[in-house]
Structures are given as C-alpha cells and as structure tokens.
Design a protein around this motif. Structure first.
Motif, PDB file in Angstrom:
ATOM      1  N   UNK A 250      14.924 -12.959 -12.369  1.00  0.00           N
ATOM      2  CA  UNK A 250      15.821 -11.965 -11.760  1.00  0.00           C
ATOM      3  C   UNK A 250      15.706 -12.007 -10.244  1.00  0.00           C
ATOM      4  N   UNK A 251      14.456 -12.067  -9.747  1.00  0.00           N
ATOM      5  CA  UNK A 251      14.241 -12.139  -8.305  1.00  0.00           C
ATOM      6  C   UNK A 251      14.866 -13.415  -7.728  1.00  0.00           C
ATOM      7  N   UNK A 252      14.678 -14.527  -8.419  1.00  0.00           N
ATOM      8  CA  UNK A 252      15.247 -15.795  -7.956  1.00  0.00           C
ATOM      9  C   UNK A 252      16.774 -15.737  -7.948  1.00  0.00           C
ATOM     10  N   UNK A 253      17.359 -15.112  -8.959  1.00  0.00           N
ATOM     11  CA  UNK A 253      18.817 -14.992  -9.034  1.00  0.00           C
ATOM     12  C   UNK A 253      19.349 -14.112  -7.918  1.00  0.00           C
ATOM     13  N   UNK A 254      18.655 -13.018  -7.621  1.00  0.00           N
ATOM     14  CA  UNK A 254      19.077 -12.133  -6.535  1.00  0.00           C
ATOM     15  C   UNK A 254      19.049 -12.865  -5.196  1.00  0.00           C
ATOM     16  N   UNK A 255      18.004 -13.651  -4.951  1.00  0.00           N
ATOM     17  CA  UNK A 255      17.940 -14.432  -3.712  1.00  0.00           C
ATOM     18  C   UNK A 255      19.068 -15.449  -3.641  1.00  0.00           C
ATOM     19  N   UNK A 256      19.396 -16.041  -4.777  1.00  0.00           N
ATOM     20  CA  UNK A 256      20.514 -16.990  -4.834  1.00  0.00           C
ATOM     21  C   UNK A 256      21.824 -16.294  -4.482  1.00  0.00           C
ATOM     22  N   UNK A 257      22.012 -15.081  -4.995  1.00  0.00           N
ATOM     23  CA  UNK A 257      23.240 -14.321  -4.720  1.00  0.00           C
ATOM     24  C   UNK A 257      23.294 -13.908  -3.250  1.00  0.00           C
ATOM     25  N   UNK A 258      22.175 -13.426  -2.699  1.00  0.00           N
ATOM     26  CA  UNK A 258      22.147 -13.033  -1.289  1.00  0.00           C
ATOM     27  C   UNK A 258      22.493 -14.222  -0.396  1.00  0.00           C
ATOM     28  N   UNK A 259      21.920 -15.375  -0.709  1.00  0.00           N
ATOM     29  CA  UNK A 259      22.208 -16.569   0.093  1.00  0.00           C
ATOM     30  C   UNK A 259      23.687 -16.944   0.008  1.00  0.00           C
ATOM     31  N   UNK A 263      26.443 -17.286   2.981  1.00  0.00           N
ATOM     32  CA  UNK A 263      27.196 -18.517   3.203  1.00  0.00           C
ATOM     33  C   UNK A 263      28.701 -18.297   3.224  1.00  0.00           C
ATOM     34  N   UNK A 264      29.198 -17.393   2.367  1.00  0.00           N
ATOM     35  CA  UNK A 264      30.653 -17.208   2.304  1.00  0.00           C
ATOM     36  C   UNK A 264      31.162 -16.089   3.208  1.00  0.00           C
ATOM     37  N   UNK A 265      30.255 -15.482   4.002  1.00  0.00           N
ATOM     38  CA  UNK A 265      30.678 -14.473   4.982  1.00  0.00           C
ATOM     39  C   UNK A 265      30.806 -13.066   4.446  1.00  0.00           C
ATOM     40  N   UNK A 266      30.484 -12.848   3.174  1.00  0.00           N
ATOM     41  CA  UNK A 266      30.628 -11.509   2.581  1.00  0.00           C
ATOM     42  C   UNK A 266      29.778 -10.471   3.301  1.00  0.00           C
ATOM     43  N   UNK A 267      28.520 -10.796   3.574  1.00  0.00           N
ATOM     44  CA  UNK A 267      27.636  -9.823   4.220  1.00  0.00           C
ATOM     45  C   UNK A 267      28.075  -9.507   5.645  1.00  0.00           C
TER      46      UNK A 267
END
Length: 283
Positions: A250-259, A263-267
């Motif tokens: 879950x932690x790894x998936x969350x980091x993948x989503x944050x990255x 990358x796509x400018x959402x944040x």
C-alpha cells in the motif's frame, strides 16, 4: 481404507492450511481494493487544505488530492474527521486507512506512523493583528502570547523540540511569554482577529492558512497581517498506521501515485488552485 482416509484427512488439512495462509497474507492494499473503498482522515476546519463548503461538503487541496488517489486506485473515497491528536497517536484500529492531512513526518510521529514521500511543502508563518505597531520583527515576539494549534509542528517549534528528517530547524533566539494551544489553526486566528492583544499577540501557523484566512475574511474582514519570513519549510506527507500489518504494498502504491501526480502536473495544478502558488517540491 486407511490409506484412503489418510489422503482425505490430508486434503482437508491442506485446504484449511491454504485458506489460513491466504487470509493472513492479505495486504492492506488488497483489503482496500476488495472493499472498493478508501477511508481517509482529514480536518474539517483547515482551509484551504480541507474545510466544509456552503453545502456542508468537504473541499480543499487535501480533499482533492485524496479523491485523486482514490480515482487512481479505482475505489471510492470516504472521509472521516477525527481529532488531530487521535490521528497522530497511531493505533487507528482500522477506523480509517490513510491520513491525507498535511502531516509533517517528525521523528516523534515516525514511532507510530508510516509516511509516504512528500506531496507538497509548507512555509511556517507568524502573524499579528493589523493594528499592532509594536511588533515589527520576530524578535519583538519576546514575552508575547502566541496562539498555535496543539500537537502540531508549529507548537513543537515554539517548544524547541521539533525534529524533521532532512530539515535543519533553527530555533528562535527569543522566548514567548505564553504558548496558547487551540484545537485548530482557525480557532487561533479567530482569537487574534478579536483585537490586538485581546486574547493573543500573534499566531503561528502555515503561510497558506493565513493567506486563505485573510482572503476569505475571518471574523470581521480578518484584521491580521503576516510577520517576517517563514522560519522553516516542512515536507508534508500521507500517513499510515504503523501498528497495522502488511502495509508495504500500500505504501509503495501510494508513492507510485504521488510520483505520477508530480509527473503529470496534477499536484502543481491543485496547489495553484487552492494556494495560488506552487508549493510542490521538485523531485
């Protein structure tokens, strides 16, 4: 006959054994995906990060970030709003899966919580009443009454026991007269807005929280003004309950989503929408 019975017993044993191992090995990510729901804790009175709009619905930067995480996981998001000290204490007992609440990964919190990579950063900021003319620098806060949300990094800073990984914190050379704690930053800002020195001489919170309060008009026109430069910037992360087992994927998936949101400018887009500035750190 005995051999046949032995094979049957062995087969039944293997089924139970496999079922037990399978159930024990289920990860938090698998639980969330199977349930189709991600339960997220956040604050209902922390604009512009999270707050209730005119319809009584949660809105804000953290709220939209959490919803986007749910979208990328393919599950719906349900929000809960426990007190901040309950979130930072850990041992959530599965009442919620994730905290998306602008939390700093301090050394103390890391004893009970797991943290993702940062998803944005926050400048800490002092403010005084706009009618005040005596407090012109941070050193002028010596002996003054300062309002701050309890159990926050800002309170720890004033108490000189703040430790943030990879951040060098330089503590003030002056001493406040009283550190007055509040349930939320908004409560402290409201007390300062009552008048210069009526209840508080200053508040200490995040710059974006003060900017939003001034923009939205806390109290009567929100008569406050920022004081000095930010004494420090802090990385802000999602938090997970360390006492809950099988969180690695879950932690790894969350980091993948944050990255991917970096990358796509959402944040950056969400930062500009709610903070009117880019508070997203560069990877």
């Amino acid at each position: 006959m005995q051999s046949r019975w032995s094979r049957l017993v062995l087969a039944v044993f293997m089924i139970f054994a496999w079922t037990g191992v399978s159930g024990a090995a289920q990860t938090v990510l698998e639980e969330i995906l199977a349930k189709g729901e991600l339960v997220v804790s956040t604050d209902a009175n922390y604009a512009p990060q999270s707050y209730l709009n005119d319809k009584g619905e949660l809105e804000g930067f953290d709220v939209e970030v959490a919803k986007e995480v749910g979208r990328r996981l393919g599950v719906k998001v349900r929000f809960v709003t426990p007190d901040w000290d309950l979130i930072t204490a850990g041992k959530w007992g599965k009442r919620w899966d994730l905290s998306v609440g602008s939390m700093t990964p301090t050394k103390e919190r890391k004893q009970v919580l797991l943290f993702t990579m940062p998803y944005y950063s926050s400048p800490a900021q002092f403010a005084v009443h706009k009618d005040n003319t005596a407090i012109k620098t941070l050193e002028d806060l010596e002996g003054k009454t300062i309002g701050v949300a309890g159990e926050t990094t800002n309170e720890r800073y004033l108490q000189r026991n703040l430790e943030i990984e990879d951040v060098q914190v330089v503590f003030p050379t002056w001493e406040p007269g009283e550190i007055r704690t509040y349930p939320t930053d908004a409560n402290a800002i409201e007390d300062l807005a009552l008048g210069d020195g009526v209840r508080l001489d200053a508040v200490f919170t995040s710059r974006q929280t003060l900017a939003e309060a001034i923009r939205a008009g806390c109290g009567s026109g929100c008569p406050i003004k920022m004081l000095g430069d930010p004494p420090y910037y802090e990385p802000l992360c999602f938090a997970l309950d360390k006492s809950r087992p099988n969180q690695e994927t879950f932690l790894a998936k969350l980091n993948e989503i944050i990255r991917s949101m970096y990358d796509d400018g959402t944040l950056v887009n969400l930062s500009m929408k709610y903070f009117h500035t880019d508070l997203i750190p560069k990877l």
